[in-house]
Scaffold this motif. Structure first.
Motif, PDB file in Angstrom:
ATOM      1  N   GLU A 121      61.617 -78.513 104.390  1.00 43.27           N
ATOM      2  CA  GLU A 121      60.777 -79.104 103.733  1.00 43.27           C
ATOM      3  C   GLU A 121      59.445 -78.877 104.848  1.00 43.27           C
ATOM      4  OE1 GLU A 121      63.728 -82.053 101.842  1.00 43.27           O
ATOM      5  OE2 GLU A 121      63.156 -81.302 103.958  1.00 43.27           O
ATOM      6  N   ILE A 122      58.257 -78.772 104.291  1.00 43.81           N
ATOM      7  CA  ILE A 122      57.110 -78.504 105.172  1.00 43.81           C
ATOM      8  C   ILE A 122      56.011 -79.273 104.681  1.00 43.81           C
ATOM      9  CG2 ILE A 122      55.553 -76.377 105.982  1.00 43.81           C
ATOM     10  CD1 ILE A 122      57.655 -74.589 104.977  1.00 43.81           C
ATOM     11  N   GLY A 123      55.236 -79.701 105.721  1.00 45.70           N
ATOM     12  CA  GLY A 123      53.845 -80.306 105.658  1.00 45.70           C
ATOM     13  C   GLY A 123      54.011 -81.770 105.361  1.00 45.70           C
ATOM     14  N   MET A 124      52.624 -82.481 105.191  1.00 46.94           N
ATOM     15  CA  MET A 124      52.632 -83.719 104.986  1.00 46.94           C
ATOM     16  C   MET A 124      53.416 -84.528 103.992  1.00 46.94           C
ATOM     17  SD  MET A 124      48.592 -84.297 105.913  1.00 46.94           S
ATOM     18  CE  MET A 124      47.821 -83.302 107.344  1.00 46.94           C
ATOM     19  N   VAL A 125      53.510 -83.903 102.785  1.00 41.93           N
ATOM     20  CA  VAL A 125      54.327 -84.285 101.571  1.00 41.93           C
ATOM     21  C   VAL A 125      55.718 -83.680 101.477  1.00 41.93           C
ATOM     22  CG1 VAL A 125      52.316 -85.256 100.690  1.00 41.93           C
ATOM     23  CG2 VAL A 125      53.077 -83.261 100.075  1.00 41.93           C
ATOM     24  N   GLN A 126      56.065 -82.828 102.830  1.00 49.11           N
ATOM     25  CA  GLN A 126      57.551 -82.133 102.707  1.00 49.11           C
ATOM     26  C   GLN A 126      57.797 -81.502 101.388  1.00 49.11           C
ATOM     27  OE1 GLN A 126      59.491 -83.138 105.945  1.00 49.11           O
ATOM     28  NE2 GLN A 126      57.542 -82.319 106.027  1.00 49.11           N
ATOM     29  N   ALA A 132      51.929 -87.879 110.539  1.00 49.80           N
ATOM     30  CA  ALA A 132      52.284 -88.060 111.929  1.00 49.80           C
ATOM     31  C   ALA A 132      53.528 -87.404 112.199  1.00 49.80           C
ATOM     32  CB  ALA A 132      52.298 -89.408 112.319  1.00 49.80           C
ATOM     33  N   VAL A 133      54.658 -87.467 111.510  1.00 48.08           N
ATOM     34  CA  VAL A 133      55.973 -86.987 111.795  1.00 48.08           C
ATOM     35  C   VAL A 133      56.337 -86.227 110.607  1.00 48.08           C
ATOM     36  CG1 VAL A 133      58.380 -87.710 112.506  1.00 48.08           C
ATOM     37  CG2 VAL A 133      56.323 -89.546 112.809  1.00 48.08           C
ATOM     38  N   GLN A 134      56.086 -84.852 110.957  1.00 46.77           N
ATOM     39  CA  GLN A 134      56.644 -83.725 110.040  1.00 46.77           C
ATOM     40  C   GLN A 134      57.742 -82.912 110.301  1.00 46.77           C
ATOM     41  OE1 GLN A 134      53.205 -81.145 108.639  1.00 46.77           O
ATOM     42  NE2 GLN A 134      51.527 -82.794 109.364  1.00 46.77           N
ATOM     43  N   GLY A 135      58.546 -83.628 111.511  1.00 40.44           N
ATOM     44  CA  GLY A 135      59.803 -82.640 111.717  1.00 40.44           C
ATOM     45  C   GLY A 135      59.548 -81.773 112.655  1.00 40.44           C
ATOM     46  N   SER A 136      60.651 -81.224 113.249  1.00 40.87           N
ATOM     47  CA  SER A 136      60.404 -80.269 114.661  1.00 40.87           C
ATOM     48  C   SER A 136      61.552 -79.243 114.129  1.00 40.87           C
ATOM     49  CB  SER A 136      60.516 -80.940 115.763  1.00 40.87           C
ATOM     50  OG  SER A 136      61.738 -81.622 115.993  1.00 40.87           O
ATOM     51  N   PHE A 137      62.408 -79.182 113.036  1.00 43.57           N
ATOM     52  CA  PHE A 137      63.191 -78.297 112.918  1.00 43.57           C
ATOM     53  C   PHE A 137      62.665 -77.002 112.559  1.00 43.57           C
ATOM     54  CE2 PHE A 137      65.482 -82.155 112.204  1.00 43.57           C
ATOM     55  CZ  PHE A 137      66.788 -81.952 112.770  1.00 43.57           C
ATOM     56  N   ASN A 138      63.286 -75.795 113.149  1.00 47.91           N
ATOM     57  CA  ASN A 138      62.599 -74.462 112.661  1.00 47.91           C
ATOM     58  C   ASN A 138      63.126 -74.301 111.128  1.00 47.91           C
ATOM     59  OD1 ASN A 138      63.351 -71.336 111.963  1.00 47.91           O
ATOM     60  ND2 ASN A 138      61.725 -71.566 113.793  1.00 47.91           N
ATOM     61  N   THR A 139      61.859 -73.903 110.403  1.00 51.38           N
ATOM     62  CA  THR A 139      62.097 -73.978 108.948  1.00 51.38           C
ATOM     63  C   THR A 139      63.166 -72.913 108.445  1.00 51.38           C
ATOM     64  OG1 THR A 139      59.921 -75.018 108.446  1.00 51.38           O
ATOM     65  CG2 THR A 139      61.214 -74.008 106.591  1.00 51.38           C
ATOM     66  N   LEU A 140      63.016 -71.788 108.928  1.00 51.31           N
ATOM     67  CA  LEU A 140      63.734 -70.485 108.543  1.00 51.31           C
ATOM     68  C   LEU A 140      65.144 -70.643 109.147  1.00 51.31           C
ATOM     69  CD1 LEU A 140      64.195 -68.023 107.348  1.00 51.31           C
ATOM     70  CD2 LEU A 140      63.436 -66.983 109.409  1.00 51.31           C
ATOM     71  N   ASN A 141      65.371 -71.495 110.472  1.00 53.57           N
ATOM     72  CA  ASN A 141      66.698 -71.490 110.777  1.00 53.57           C
ATOM     73  C   ASN A 141      67.429 -72.518 110.125  1.00 53.57           C
ATOM     74  OD1 ASN A 141      66.377 -69.704 112.639  1.00 53.57           O
ATOM     75  ND2 ASN A 141      65.988 -71.281 114.492  1.00 53.57           N
TER      76      ASN A 141
END
Length: 390
Positions: free
Chosen positions: A179-184, A127-136
């Motif tokens: 980190e990306i996705g449901m399990v980061q 539900a809460v995967q983060g809103s930071f731009n990953t590359l940045n």
């Protein structure tokens, strides 16, 4: 570029990365990274497109320096993260994705509770995967001089994901640490462990629970998870136990622990020849756990002792274990007192890592040594009494 080619690129770039300076002008830093990527064999169009939108993100640095939650002791931290709602939701997710979990258990020998706990803590079941731009985030942390060697390889891994069509420099978002996705999972972990579990031809860790869970399981397996073995178990200890035997670095066989009077609070202990460490997160008056070999794998996922123990314990709850007995631990130290303690320990020659107010593994080892020297219960739990004696 295949995975083997990516790893060859990383090995080629490592000498360059070791020489490159962190800090300095951000745009110049990005230009140096672009030159490294070109040296590694990427074409200029791909490199320019990948880095075109990158920006330094001050909010990432703020988040990196504001991890106060890890200063909480185990009981407070675990009660904050584990709720009836999360337990109930975990059981519901276990039923909903039973086929995926059965496949994980069959393929990797990893109990579903382990993945459910990570899924819950990392993103609240997606539900809460983060809103930071990953590359940045990744480039900002690479440019920062705290841990550049940790994050620089992740930038190039993201570049390879981009080349494969599985990363959008402008739109891919996640946690502040990249980190990306449901399990980061970090980009390099996705490259090496990504699994297309739902068979749609893509590894989509943000939108596909089967992909995320299978990829997380493969990652744990590759980190050394021992199939079909336990990871942590609550125990009771006798009043006369030599507390110097406790700690993550002091391991005995289960048979040895039993001979010393350590017994399971529920169920059975692992096989008699299995190695285990006795963990007393808040001293000999608080909860006690035996940590089996798989517990060490948790530290490859996250370096925080409190987070790791909480995640491992929650996994046992999701697999049917009872709530731990909190006991009556001695009063611990506030964060400013912990920093004072760390400075005192460091002055005495102990390696406690950063003076950050967090009771990590290195600080615990130092505390236990000083407790033993001063004739205090050597359970690695720092108290005002220890601080006063020092």
């Amino acid at each position: 570029m295949l995975r083997s080619s990516f790893l060859a690129l990383v090995s080629l770039l490592l000498p360059l990365q070791a020489q490159a300076q962190c800090g300095g002008g951000f745009r110049n830093f990005v230009q140096l990274m672009k030159e490294e990527a070109l040296t590694g064999g990427y074409d200029s169009a791909t490199v320019n497109s990948f880095f075109q939108s990158v920006r330094q993100d001050p909010s990432v640095l703020k988040a990196d320096r504001s991890q106060g939650v890890f200063q909480k002791p185990f009981i407070d931290f675990s009660r904050r993260l584990i709720s009836k709602s999360r337990l109930d939701r975990g059981q519901a997710m276990s039923r909903k994705y039973d086929t995926t979990f059965r496949r994980i258990e069959s393929t990797y020998g990893i109990d579903r509770g382990v993945l459910l706990a990570f899924w819950a803590f990392e993103t609240d079941y997606g539900a809460v995967q983060g809103s930071f731009n990953t590359l940045n985030a990744l480039v900002t942390l690479s440019h920062d001089c705290r841990r550049p060697t940790l994050f620089r390889p992740q930038v190039f891994a993201a570049l390879e994901l981009f080349r494969q069509g599985n990363f959008d420099p402008r739109r891919t978002t996640g946690a502040w640490a990249g980190e990306i996705g449901m399990v980061q999972m970090l980009p390099r972990d996705i490259l090496e462990n990504g699994v297309d579990a739902d068979g749609d031809g893509h590894v989509r860790l943000k939108t596909s629970a089967p992909d995320a869970l299978m990829s997380g399981a493969k990652m744990l397996s590759n980190l050394g998870w021992r199939p079909n073995e336990p990871w942590v178990q609550e125990v009771t200890i006798p009043a006369n136990l030599d507390l110097r035997l406790s700690g993550t670095y002091r391991k005995k066989t289960v048979a040895d622990w039993q001979s010393l009077g350590v017994s399971p609070r529920n169920g059975r202990l692992a096989g008699p020849n299995t190695k285990a460490a006795l963990i007393l997160p808040q001293g000999h008056k608080g909860p006690a756990f035996l940590a089996y070999p798989n517990f060490d794998v948790y530290f490859e996922w996250n370096q925080s002792f409190t987070y790791v123990l909480t995640a491992a314990y929650f996994a046992t709850r999701l697999s049917g274990a009872a709530a731990y007995d909190a006991g009556t631990p001695d009063t611990g130290l506030a964060s400013d007192q912990m920093e004072q303690l760390q400075r005192k320990l460091s002055a005495r020659g102990h390696d406690v890592g950063d003076v950050d107010g967090i009771l990590g593994a290195k600080t615990r080892v130092a505390v236990q040594k000083e407790q033993e020297r001063l004739g205090l219960p050597a359970d690695a739990w720092p108290t005002p009494a220890l601080l006063s004696r020092l």
